[in-house]
Design a protein around this motif. Sequence first.
Motif, PDB file in Angstrom:
ATOM      1  N   LEU A 209       0.373  -0.889  -0.236  1.00 35.19           N
ATOM      2  CA  LEU A 209      -0.443   0.251  -0.112  1.00 35.19           C
ATOM      3  C   LEU A 209       1.005   0.827  -0.447  1.00 35.19           C
ATOM      4  O   LEU A 209       0.401   2.275  -0.472  1.00 35.19           O
TER       5      LEU A 209
ATOM      6  N   ILE B 292      -7.238   4.318  -2.613  1.00 31.17           N
ATOM      7  CA  ILE B 292      -7.187   2.966  -2.171  1.00 31.17           C
ATOM      8  C   ILE B 292      -7.430   1.739  -1.970  1.00 31.17           C
ATOM      9  O   ILE B 292      -6.973   0.808  -2.252  1.00 31.17           O
TER      10      ILE B 292
ATOM     11  N   ILE C 252      -5.601  -2.609  -2.804  1.00 28.01           N
ATOM     12  CA  ILE C 252      -5.977  -3.098  -1.742  1.00 28.01           C
ATOM     13  C   ILE C 252      -6.296  -4.035  -2.583  1.00 28.01           C
ATOM     14  O   ILE C 252      -5.405  -5.591  -2.249  1.00 28.01           O
TER      15      ILE C 252
ATOM     16  N   ILE D 215       0.545   5.359   6.857  1.00 21.24           N
ATOM     17  CA  ILE D 215       0.841   4.358   6.511  1.00 21.24           C
ATOM     18  C   ILE D 215       1.380   2.921   7.124  1.00 21.24           C
ATOM     19  O   ILE D 215       1.207   2.144   8.296  1.00 21.24           O
TER      20      ILE D 215
ATOM     21  N   PRO E 190      -4.347  -3.034   5.907  1.00 26.21           N
ATOM     22  CA  PRO E 190      -4.342  -1.914   4.920  1.00 26.21           C
ATOM     23  C   PRO E 190      -6.536  -1.309   5.076  1.00 26.21           C
ATOM     24  O   PRO E 190      -6.875  -0.389   4.670  1.00 26.21           O
TER      25      PRO E 190
ATOM     26  N   MET F 298      -7.399   2.007   4.692  1.00 30.85           N
ATOM     27  CA  MET F 298      -8.771   2.649   3.298  1.00 30.85           C
ATOM     28  C   MET F 298      -9.381   3.824   4.686  1.00 30.85           C
ATOM     29  O   MET F 298      -9.915   4.537   3.554  1.00 30.85           O
TER      30      MET F 298
END
Length: 388
Positions: A107, A140, A144, A223, A343, A347
Motif C-alpha cells: 500500500l 486506496i 488493496i 500507512i 490495509p 482505507m
Amino acid sequence: MVEMGVLEDSGTIQYSKGLEGVIAALSSISAIDGKQGKLIYRGIPIEMLAKYSTYEETAYLLLYGELPTKSQLEEFSRQMRELRYLPKKVEECLKELPPNPHPMDILKVAVAHTALYDPDRLSCCREGVMRKVIRLIAQIPTMIAYYHRVRTGQEIVPPHPDLGHAANFLYMLHGKEPDEEEARIFDVALILHAEHGLNASTFAAMVTASTLSDINSAIVSAIGTLKGPLHGGANERVLQMLDEIGTPDRAEEYVLNALKEKRRIMGFGHRVYKTYDPRARILKEYAEYLSEKYGDRRWISIGEKIEEVMIRELGKKGIFPNVDFYSGIVYHFLGIPRDLFTPVFAMARSVGWAAHVCEYVQNNRIFRPRAYYIGPDYVEYVPIEQRR
Ligand code: ACO
C-alpha cells in the motif's frame, strides 16, 4: 547530535514519554472522552453515525466540517466513484510486485507510485489538495483489492460504478456483489475506523505535512505508522491469538500466562480510553451477529472469554477492549483475508489523516520537539588508530 541549550533551560522542560497528555494541536474534527468511553466526529456521536450514516457521508463530514446536503452528498459520492480507477502504470506495477510482502508495504508503494500520476500533483491550492485527497480515499480500496486479486492469481475486478464505497471494495475483492446486509456492516466498520484524533498514524501524517511536504507523502508516513502491532497492526494479531488459543476453555490460562510473562494481549488497552472503547462495543455486536448467522461461534466465544479475564485482571488499570479486538472477527466473516485487516483500517482512516493534515496546515507550524540530552558533557575525539 547534542541539543545545545536543553540542559540550560532544563528547569522548565517537561518530559512526557510517548508525548502522553501533550496537546500538540487545536482541532475541531473529533473528540474522545476516554473516561466515559465517548467519541464524536464534528460533534456527532459515533453511535449515531454508525446507525444512520454512510462512509461517504462521514468522509464528507470529516473533511468539510458538516453533514452534506442531499445534492452535496450526491456530488461527493459521484466524485468518489469516478476517481476509484488507478493509473494504468500503477495497475501494471501491482502485477509485477512480489506476492509475499505484507500488503501494508504494498500500500505504501502504491500510494507513492500513484502520486506520480496525480493530475493535481503540483497543485497546492485548497481545491487541488482536496481533489488529491478525495482521489486517494477513492483509490486506496482499489489498490488493496487489485493487489489481492493479483497475488492470488485472479483477474482484477474493476470498480463497480453503481456500488457505494464499502460494497464496491468487497465486490472488487471477491469478484461478486456482496449481500446488502454485509456491505452495510462493512460500511459501519469503515465509519468506526475513519477518524480518531491524534493517534500515532495521524500524528505521523501531520508531522510530514507540517514540513509543507505533499499529502501523498503524509499518507505514506501514516500507512507506515499504522502498520505497527501497537497500532493498526493489532487487529491481524488478535485473530492469530484466537487461533493459537483454539478453544474458549484455554483462554483464561493463555491470558494469565501472557500477563505473568509481561506479554501484551492484542486488542486491549488504549492511550486515551480507560474504559470500553465505544467502537469495540459496536463491532462486538456485529461479531456476535455474524458468528450466529454463520453458525460459527469459535472466535467470538474465545474473544468473550479473553475479554472477561482481561477486565477482571486489568479493568481496574483501565485496560479494556479497543477497536482492534472485535474488528478481525467481523472482517473474517466478511471474507476479508487476515493480512488485509490493517490495509482495510488504512482505507477507512485515510479520511481522518487527510482531514487533520488539511486542518493543521491552514495554521501550520513545523513540528519540532526536542530530546532531553542525557549523554556525557564532553568526550575527547580519539583518532581511529588509537581506539581500543
Ligand atoms: N495487555 C497487557 N497489558 C497491557 C496492555 C495489553 N494489551 N496494554 C497496556 N497494558 C499495561 C502495560 O503493561 C502497563 O502496565 P504497567 O503500568 O504495569 O507497566 C500499563 O498497562 C500501561 O501500558 P502502556 O504501554 O504504558 O500504555 P500506552 O498508553 O503507552 O499504550 C497501547 C497503549 C500501545 C495501545 C497498549 O495498550 C498496547 O500495547 N495494547 C496492545 C496493542 C493494541 O491493541 N494496539 C491497538 C491500540 S488501538 C489502535 O491503535 C487502533
